[in-house]
Design a protein around this motif. Structure first.
Motif, PDB file in Angstrom:
ATOM      1  N   ALA A  82     -63.279 -16.423  16.130  1.00 15.45           N
ATOM      2  CA  ALA A  82     -61.959 -15.999  15.652  1.00 15.45           C
ATOM      3  C   ALA A  82     -62.048 -14.769  14.761  1.00 15.45           C
ATOM      4  CB  ALA A  82     -61.294 -17.148  14.892  1.00 15.45           C
ATOM      5  N   GLY A 116     -52.588 -24.449  19.151  1.00 12.08           N
ATOM      6  CA  GLY A 116     -53.797 -24.110  18.404  1.00 12.08           C
ATOM      7  C   GLY A 116     -53.952 -24.969  17.161  1.00 12.08           C
ATOM      8  N   LYS A 146     -56.761 -28.208  17.053  1.00 10.36           N
ATOM      9  CA  LYS A 146     -57.838 -27.517  16.338  1.00 10.36           C
ATOM     10  C   LYS A 146     -59.161 -28.277  16.399  1.00 10.36           C
ATOM     11  CE  LYS A 146     -58.886 -25.202  11.961  1.00 10.36           C
ATOM     12  NZ  LYS A 146     -60.231 -25.741  11.747  1.00 10.36           N
ATOM     13  N   SER A 202     -55.114 -16.395  13.980  1.00 11.72           N
ATOM     14  CA  SER A 202     -56.276 -17.279  14.079  1.00 11.72           C
ATOM     15  C   SER A 202     -57.443 -16.741  13.268  1.00 11.72           C
ATOM     16  CB  SER A 202     -56.682 -17.431  15.548  1.00 11.72           C
ATOM     17  OG  SER A 202     -57.889 -18.148  15.673  1.00 11.72           O
TER      18      SER A 202
END
Length: 291
Positions: A45, A102, A106, A213
């Motif tokens: 990320a 997302g 997670k 993110s």
């Protein structure tokens, strides 16, 4: 993580982020085949901030125009009819699915989804999907023995419904092996968009999700200290440089070429990976960090 590992992983991130081959899968496989620890979702990320910086610079004129029109549309109703202002809203709408999923998934994204069997399966399955979408687009563009070529949609034809479908396609890339660009571009091709239009919206749509993110993982990493900062920042810079070069090349490539080379590569890589895992040569959890 060593500086050499960060160099290689940064290059892999930059070279594969915008191609329909899945950067997360390649980062995962690079670690597995090299005997390194999985760099993890946080590393992925954060380094994606570098590749998104490349998007911001490459599409700076489009982004600047969209932001200006969208800002004006907030207090001037007439501007809400402007295509660039609508694009701003459509990028926001298209970002909702990946934002919700997302956060919801997670733990799975950072755990079970990184299983190499899932990665291999996604490489093959999505590769076939991209291939079918590409053939449909080619048939429309060239026509056939009994039909004339059919015009495909431009970004000016994009509406809320299509924007959400693009968004759900992007969300599928939360699973390593899917590919953000592969999923969104093939989704656009199935909906009848031109290759370049689908790719352009795919790159613009990725900006809010990837930056959010990356910043979220950056904040988490600063609080926990689980990231090797020097190598991670170095990898992010490398990802920016290589990512910018790939965008410039890819946007030219898709205007005249087929996606089939990427399809053959994905399917071949997925099959090889399945064979290696099933034969016991490679563990489905190879390269994962020790707990």
């Amino acid at each position: 993580m060593s500086w050499f590992e960060s160099l290689i992983l940064g290059l892999v991130q930059g070279l594969t982020e915008f191609l329909p081959v899945s950067s997360s899968a390649h980062l995962r496989l690079t670690a597995a085949f090299s005997g390194w620890e999985d760099p993890g979702a946080a590393f992925t990320a954060i380094t994606q901030i570098g590749t998104e910086a490349a998007v911001l610079i490459y599409f700076r004129k489009d982004i600047g125009r969209i932001l200006a029109a969208w800002t004006r549309s907030l207090h001037d109703r007439e501007w809400r009819k402007d295509h660039d202002a609508q694009m701003g809203w459509l990028v926001i709408v298209g970002s909702i699915p990946i934002g919700v999923l997302g956060l919801t998934l997670k733990d799975q994204i950072e755990g079970p989804f990184r299983d190499l069997r899932i990665t291999a399966t996604m490489l093959v399955v999505v590769g076939v999907v991209i291939g079918v979408a590409d053939r449909l687009a080619a048939r429309d563009e060239t026509g056939g023995r009994h039909r004339a070529p059919r015009a495909r949609k431009e970004l000016k034809d994009l509406g809320v419904k299509d924007g959400l479908i693009f968004g759900f396609c992007q969300a599928a890339a939360l699973i390593p092996g899917v590919s953000r660009s592969g999923a969104t571009i093939s989704g656009g091709l199935f909906m009848g968009y031109k290759r370049e239009a689908a790719a352009r919206y795919s790159f613009l749509l990725a900006i809010p999700a990837v930056l959010a993110s990356g910043l979220f993982e950056l904040k988490d990493a600063m609080e926990t200290g689980h990231v090797s900062w020097g190598p991670t920042v170095f990898a992010t810079v490398i990802a920016f440089g290589s990512g910018y070069a790939v965008i410039a090349w890819f946007m030219k490539f898709i205007s005249t070429k087929s996606f089939m080379p990427f399809v053959y590569y994905r399917v071949a890589l997925g099959i090889v990976l399945i064979i290696l895992v099933m034969s016991g040569v490679l563990s489905p959890h190879a390269g994962e960090p020790a707990h």
